[in-house]
Design a protein around this motif. Structure first.
Motif, mmCIF file in Angstrom:
data_model
loop_
_atom_site.group_PDB
_atom_site.id
_atom_site.type_symbol
_atom_site.label_atom_id
_atom_site.label_comp_id
_atom_site.label_asym_id
_atom_site.label_seq_id
_atom_site.Cartn_x
_atom_site.Cartn_y
_atom_site.Cartn_z
ATOM 1 N N ASP A 265 0.828 -1.209 0.000
ATOM 2 C CA ASP A 265 0.000 0.000 0.000
ATOM 3 C C ASP A 265 0.862 1.259 0.000
ATOM 4 O O ASP A 265 0.565 2.230 -0.706
ATOM 5 C CB ASP A 265 -0.929 0.003 1.218
ATOM 6 C CG ASP A 265 -2.065 -1.001 1.080
ATOM 7 O OD1 ASP A 265 -2.376 -1.371 -0.071
ATOM 8 O OD2 ASP A 265 -2.619 -1.420 2.105
ATOM 9 N N ASN A 266 1.935 1.261 0.785
ATOM 10 C CA ASN A 266 2.805 2.432 0.842
ATOM 11 C C ASN A 266 3.500 2.686 -0.493
ATOM 12 O O ASN A 266 3.817 3.837 -0.819
ATOM 13 C CB ASN A 266 3.854 2.254 1.939
ATOM 14 C CG ASN A 266 3.250 2.345 3.325
ATOM 15 O OD1 ASN A 266 2.157 2.855 3.499
ATOM 16 N ND2 ASN A 266 3.971 1.836 4.310
ATOM 17 N N ALA A 267 3.753 1.624 -1.252
ATOM 18 C CA ALA A 267 4.403 1.774 -2.552
ATOM 19 C C ALA A 267 3.405 2.122 -3.651
ATOM 20 O O ALA A 267 3.807 2.402 -4.785
ATOM 21 C CB ALA A 267 5.153 0.495 -2.924
ATOM 22 N N GLY A 268 2.096 2.094 -3.333
ATOM 23 C CA GLY A 268 1.078 2.456 -4.311
ATOM 24 C C GLY A 268 0.644 1.326 -5.213
ATOM 25 O O GLY A 268 0.068 1.578 -6.282
ATOM 26 N N TYR A 269 0.889 0.085 -4.820
ATOM 27 C CA TYR A 269 0.496 -1.061 -5.636
ATOM 28 C C TYR A 269 -0.757 -1.722 -5.061
ATOM 29 O O TYR A 269 -1.191 -1.405 -3.946
ATOM 30 C CB TYR A 269 1.640 -2.087 -5.721
ATOM 31 C CG TYR A 269 2.867 -1.572 -6.430
ATOM 32 C CD1 TYR A 269 2.862 -1.357 -7.818
ATOM 33 C CD2 TYR A 269 4.036 -1.305 -5.732
ATOM 34 C CE1 TYR A 269 3.988 -0.880 -8.471
ATOM 35 C CE2 TYR A 269 5.169 -0.829 -6.375
ATOM 36 C CZ TYR A 269 5.137 -0.622 -7.740
ATOM 37 O OH TYR A 269 6.245 -0.153 -8.390
ATOM 38 N N ASP A 270 -1.307 -2.651 -5.819
ATOM 39 C CA ASP A 270 -2.501 -3.401 -5.397
ATOM 40 C C ASP A 270 -2.074 -4.436 -4.367
ATOM 41 O O ASP A 270 -1.539 -5.491 -4.719
ATOM 42 C CB ASP A 270 -3.157 -4.051 -6.610
ATOM 43 C CG ASP A 270 -4.486 -4.730 -6.251
ATOM 44 O OD1 ASP A 270 -4.834 -4.731 -5.051
ATOM 45 O OD2 ASP A 270 -5.155 -5.241 -7.161
ATOM 46 N N MET A 293 9.355 -4.059 -4.701
ATOM 47 C CA MET A 293 8.654 -2.799 -4.885
ATOM 48 C C MET A 293 9.238 -1.951 -6.015
ATOM 49 O O MET A 293 8.671 -0.932 -6.387
ATOM 50 C CB MET A 293 8.662 -2.000 -3.579
ATOM 51 C CG MET A 293 7.830 -2.623 -2.471
ATOM 52 S SD MET A 293 6.055 -2.634 -2.851
ATOM 53 C CE MET A 293 5.819 -4.239 -3.607
ATOM 54 N N ASN A 294 10.382 -2.358 -6.565
ATOM 55 C CA ASN A 294 10.908 -1.655 -7.739
ATOM 56 C C ASN A 294 10.086 -1.977 -8.980
ATOM 57 O O ASN A 294 9.888 -1.117 -9.849
ATOM 58 C CB ASN A 294 12.371 -2.032 -7.968
ATOM 59 C CG ASN A 294 13.280 -1.510 -6.873
ATOM 60 O OD1 ASN A 294 13.027 -0.444 -6.315
ATOM 61 N ND2 ASN A 294 14.329 -2.251 -6.564
ATOM 62 N N GLN A 295 9.624 -3.223 -9.073
ATOM 63 C CA GLN A 295 8.866 -3.669 -10.231
ATOM 64 C C GLN A 295 7.382 -3.836 -9.947
ATOM 65 O O GLN A 295 6.590 -4.018 -10.878
ATOM 66 C CB GLN A 295 9.435 -5.017 -10.738
ATOM 67 C CG GLN A 295 10.929 -4.988 -11.047
ATOM 68 C CD GLN A 295 11.252 -4.060 -12.200
ATOM 69 O OE1 GLN A 295 10.428 -3.854 -13.095
ATOM 70 N NE2 GLN A 295 12.461 -3.492 -12.190
ATOM 71 N N GLY A 296 6.990 -3.802 -8.696
ATOM 72 C CA GLY A 296 5.591 -4.010 -8.356
ATOM 73 C C GLY A 296 5.157 -5.450 -8.478
ATOM 74 O O GLY A 296 3.991 -5.735 -8.783
ATOM 75 N N THR A 297 6.088 -6.379 -8.246
ATOM 76 C CA THR A 297 5.805 -7.813 -8.341
ATOM 77 C C THR A 297 6.417 -8.495 -7.118
ATOM 78 O O THR A 297 6.974 -7.836 -6.231
ATOM 79 C CB THR A 297 6.394 -8.408 -9.629
ATOM 80 O OG1 THR A 297 7.823 -8.218 -9.620
ATOM 81 C CG2 THR A 297 5.799 -7.732 -10.863
#
Length: 348
Positions: A265-270, A293-297
């Motif tokens: 959530d803090n990184a802005g991802y789902d 969190m660099n790639q959102g995976t």
């Protein structure tokens, strides 16, 4: 760690602006960057011998306040002032016998001793607060002294270079090549006080983690990996546990899985999608998977090199469990039925 303010607020009105310094050596705060109050502008000294002192250098003239002097002529006043100046000159000469080219004093330095130091080519810095002087003595390898009759017993500080530097609008004196070579200074700058305070807290937390990691070298994988591993073990144990204890264990596992949720959530991802993927990966036996969190995976934390201190992680778990237990106890006290009031049959 609190910021190092080498000089007092308002100590020298003509050179008022102060730099906000947060200094450290490993995990110990030091001050190797101080504000220049005296000495030639643009001075650059090499192979410096530093005498760090806590002594009065402000008696080259009569202090009117708190003093009563009875004389029969102004010539007598001049004689008294000359005697004071001679005493101060002798003191400066004793200081200069130490073979120094930089003098740092805890207290004020008045104009006359300043002139004597300047004539001898010695940089003088005044009005450093006591904690700043102690840290500077620690870094340069010297000791704080108050008497100067035995130069052979005084331990001087040393550094390879003293020079003036500009940081923003502040002019500072930078001590480099100090005896403790690992010493360094972090200067925090920000648009508002809130930004500075947040940066200071973040730096303090990072240094505390570093100190704990040096003491306890064991680490665990970060990115929510260790929390998912613990949650999986607790969930498996809850499935084999009869009774109401299983409900509490499942709630504990759910709380552990909240940390990777917060990271996403803090990184802005789902967070729902990423935590579901991470949970499935751990069910398949991929025990080193965490959030990238660099790639959102999700990714392999061992390959990415994402680790956390074992000591810090353990303390976080213990503190959280103790806080939850305390809250539950308070809830029980709040929900308890009030005690019945017994009528008083013996009024005053």
């Amino acid at each position: 760690m609190a910021p190092v303010n080498i000089f007092r607020q308002g100590a020298d009105e003509e050179k008022a602006e102060t730099a906000r310094l947060s200094s450290f050596i490993g995990a110990i705060a030091i001050g190797d960057l101080v504000k220049s109050t005296l000495g030639p502008k643009g001075m650059r000294l090499e192979n410096v011998n530093i005498l760090i002192a806590n002594t009065g250098m402000d008696t080259d003239k009569i202090k009117i306040f708190g003093s009563r002097v009875r004389v029969d002529s102004t010539a007598k006043v001049a004689e008294i002032e000359m005697a004071e100046k001679e005493k101060m000159k002798e003191k400066v000469e004793r200081i200069l016998k130490h073979g120094i080219n930089c003098f740092i004093n805890r207290q004020l330095i008045y104009n006359y001793p300043e002139q004597l130091f300047a004539a001898a080519g010695v940089m003088a810095i005044e009005h450093a607060d006591f904690s700043g002087v102690e840290r500077l003595a620690l870094v340069t390898g010297g000791e704080i002294t108050s008497t100067f009759d035995h130069p052979e017993l005084v331990k001087l500080g040393h550094c390879k270079l003293i020079e003036e530097v500009m940081i923003g609008e502040d002019t500072l004196i930078h001590f480099s090549g100090v005896a403790m070579g690992e010493a360094c200074t972090v200067v925090l700058r920000g648009a508002t006080q809130q930004i500075l305070d947040e940066a200071e807290r973040s730096l303090h937390d990072a240094l505390c983690v570093l100190a704990q990691t040096v003491k306890e070298t064991r680490t665990v994988y970060g990115g929510g990996c260790s929390e998912m591993l613990m949650a999986k073990v607790v969930t498996d144990l809850a499935l084999r546990t009869p009774g109401k204890e299983a409900v509490a264990m499942e709630s504990f596992a759910k709380a552990l899985r909240m940390l990777p949720t917060i990271i996403a959530d803090n990184a802005g991802y789902d967070s729902a999608d990423l935590v579901a993927q991470l949970r499935a990966a751990h069910q398949e036996g991929k025990t080193t998977m965490g959030l990238n969190m660099n790639q959102g995976t999700i990714g392999d934390m061992s390959e990415m090199g994402v680790t956390e201190s074992f000591q810090v992680k353990r303390q976080v778990l213990l503190s959280a469990a103790e806080a939850a237990e305390m809250i539950l106890r308070v809830d029980n006290i709040i929900k308890a039925a009030p005690r019945k009031r017994v009528p008083d049959h013996h009024p005053c």
